[in-house]
Design an enzyme around this catalytic site. Sequence first.
Site, PDB file in Angstrom:
ATOM      1  N   LYS A 175      47.352  39.775  45.263  1.00  0.00           N
ATOM      2  CA  LYS A 175      48.748  40.054  44.936  1.00  0.00           C
ATOM      3  C   LYS A 175      49.159  41.368  45.589  1.00  0.00           C
ATOM      4  O   LYS A 175      48.315  42.233  45.788  1.00  0.00           O
ATOM      5  CB  LYS A 175      48.928  40.143  43.415  1.00  0.00           C
ATOM      6  CG  LYS A 175      48.397  38.956  42.627  1.00  0.00           C
ATOM      7  CD  LYS A 175      49.258  37.732  42.791  1.00  0.00           C
ATOM      8  CE  LYS A 175      48.726  36.589  41.906  1.00  0.00           C
ATOM      9  NZ  LYS A 175      49.558  35.386  41.992  1.00  0.00           N
ATOM     10  N   HIS A 294      44.675  23.874  45.852  1.00  0.00           N
ATOM     11  CA  HIS A 294      45.701  24.351  44.932  1.00  0.00           C
ATOM     12  C   HIS A 294      46.649  23.202  44.623  1.00  0.00           C
ATOM     13  O   HIS A 294      46.912  22.357  45.479  1.00  0.00           O
ATOM     14  CB  HIS A 294      46.476  25.532  45.537  1.00  0.00           C
ATOM     15  CG  HIS A 294      47.262  26.294  44.511  1.00  0.00           C
ATOM     16  ND1 HIS A 294      48.458  25.833  44.008  1.00  0.00           N
ATOM     17  CD2 HIS A 294      47.021  27.472  43.876  1.00  0.00           C
ATOM     18  CE1 HIS A 294      48.922  26.696  43.112  1.00  0.00           C
ATOM     19  NE2 HIS A 294      48.063  27.696  43.014  1.00  0.00           N
TER      20      HIS A 294
END
Length: 475
Positions: A175, A294
Amino acid sequence: MSPQTETKASVGFKAGVKDYKLTYHTPDYQTKDTDILAAFRVTPQPGVPPEEAGAAVAAESSTGTWTTVWTDGLTSLDRYKGRCYHIEPVAGEENQFIAYVAYPLDLFEEGSVTNMFTSIVGNVFGFKALRALRLEDLRIPTSYSKTFQGPPHGIQVERDKLNKYGRPLLGCTIKPKLGLSAKNYGRAVYECLRGGLDFTKDDENVNSQPFMRWRDRFVFCAEAIYKAQAETGEIKGHYLNATAGTCEEMIKRAVFARELGVPIVMHDYLTGGFTANTSLAHYCRDNGLLLHIHRAMHAVIDRQKNHGIHFRVLAKALRMSGGDHIHAGTVVGKLEGEREITLGFVDLLRDDYIEKDRSRGIYFTQDWVSLPGVLPVASGGIHVWHMPALTEIFGDDSVLQFGGGTLGHPWGNAPGAVANRVALEACVQARNEGRDLAREGNEIIREAAKWSPELAAACEVWKEIKFEFPAMDTL
């Protein structure tokens, strides 16, 4: 009209519209071992009987159309049609029914999840006679599952490649997910890996944007992996997202990852599509790459209780299409996931043979034969206080992935990774000693924090953080 045409049209053919249930509702049908079985949650429009609604689903997802056609006489409908063989009301729900449909195996192309879904869910969900429709589960016969390669490697081969046994694997999503340069991104990867994590991860929407092109990211992440491996003596990896606008570009990125010598790549299998995913899984098997999956976009499809496709079906489809990891919710974090339902599809991902168990949402007994298993990934809003519950819920064959729960540590990325590794090792040791993680979890974490300042700092930061909202999708 020629005499020949008149003769063909007049023999056994009557034009017009007739109820679907006359042909496709067959309550006396005995299912075959080779049938693909589907459980649909059907909500008919007012005035439509459940038998007609169930038969309409069977018809429109197999050989039927809205009117009788004379070309029906050129084939054997009894051999190829789908059959609604059982209907039952949904307990506690008004005007909702579970319709069980059997499909002959010859309706489907071998080794093609794309074709399977195009048939079963491709058209029928827009049918006007239905107010809502949800595919709850599929039974894949062994004769069909054996036409798929499945995961590139599977759980045991992955553990052997990584030389890591007896505990869940630890990961972290880098992140901020967008905006970092490739060099700063690689720096974050290195710090997390040297701190004790097994993997770091590209976020699902990191592909090849102007601020960080894919090739630059791959190179800096590979450098971070090798540096962390040299310092820790452990095998490390970063999920390099190979998802791209074309299959050719996707494979090109996977080829470059292989040339760099990294162990794993990544794909967004729903937005990328099953054809692309299966192609990448085959490449990974042939070239020794692990494949992380994902499930971006899944909640658009699976979150509503009465319409869409349940994630247990998408999980089965992924095991067939191919992937070594897949995100599967956390039960305890920020993303949707009711415990019994989640454990049901986790078993469908990992185990060879799964018994029917309606208490966990499993409508059919599923035998995967020798198809390799998939590691479930718990990711989304989790931190060190969740570690005992995650270890107890998911067990050793899982990946526990802490993004903000690593990078949000007050001392930085590496201490955040240390905190997670210490918490995990403490939970595994306590479990192996016979302690009850569900009951003693907080005490176990506090004991470990006494000798790990990194864990103590993490415990203080996240002691009040909870995501306690009721799950939308419950049994």
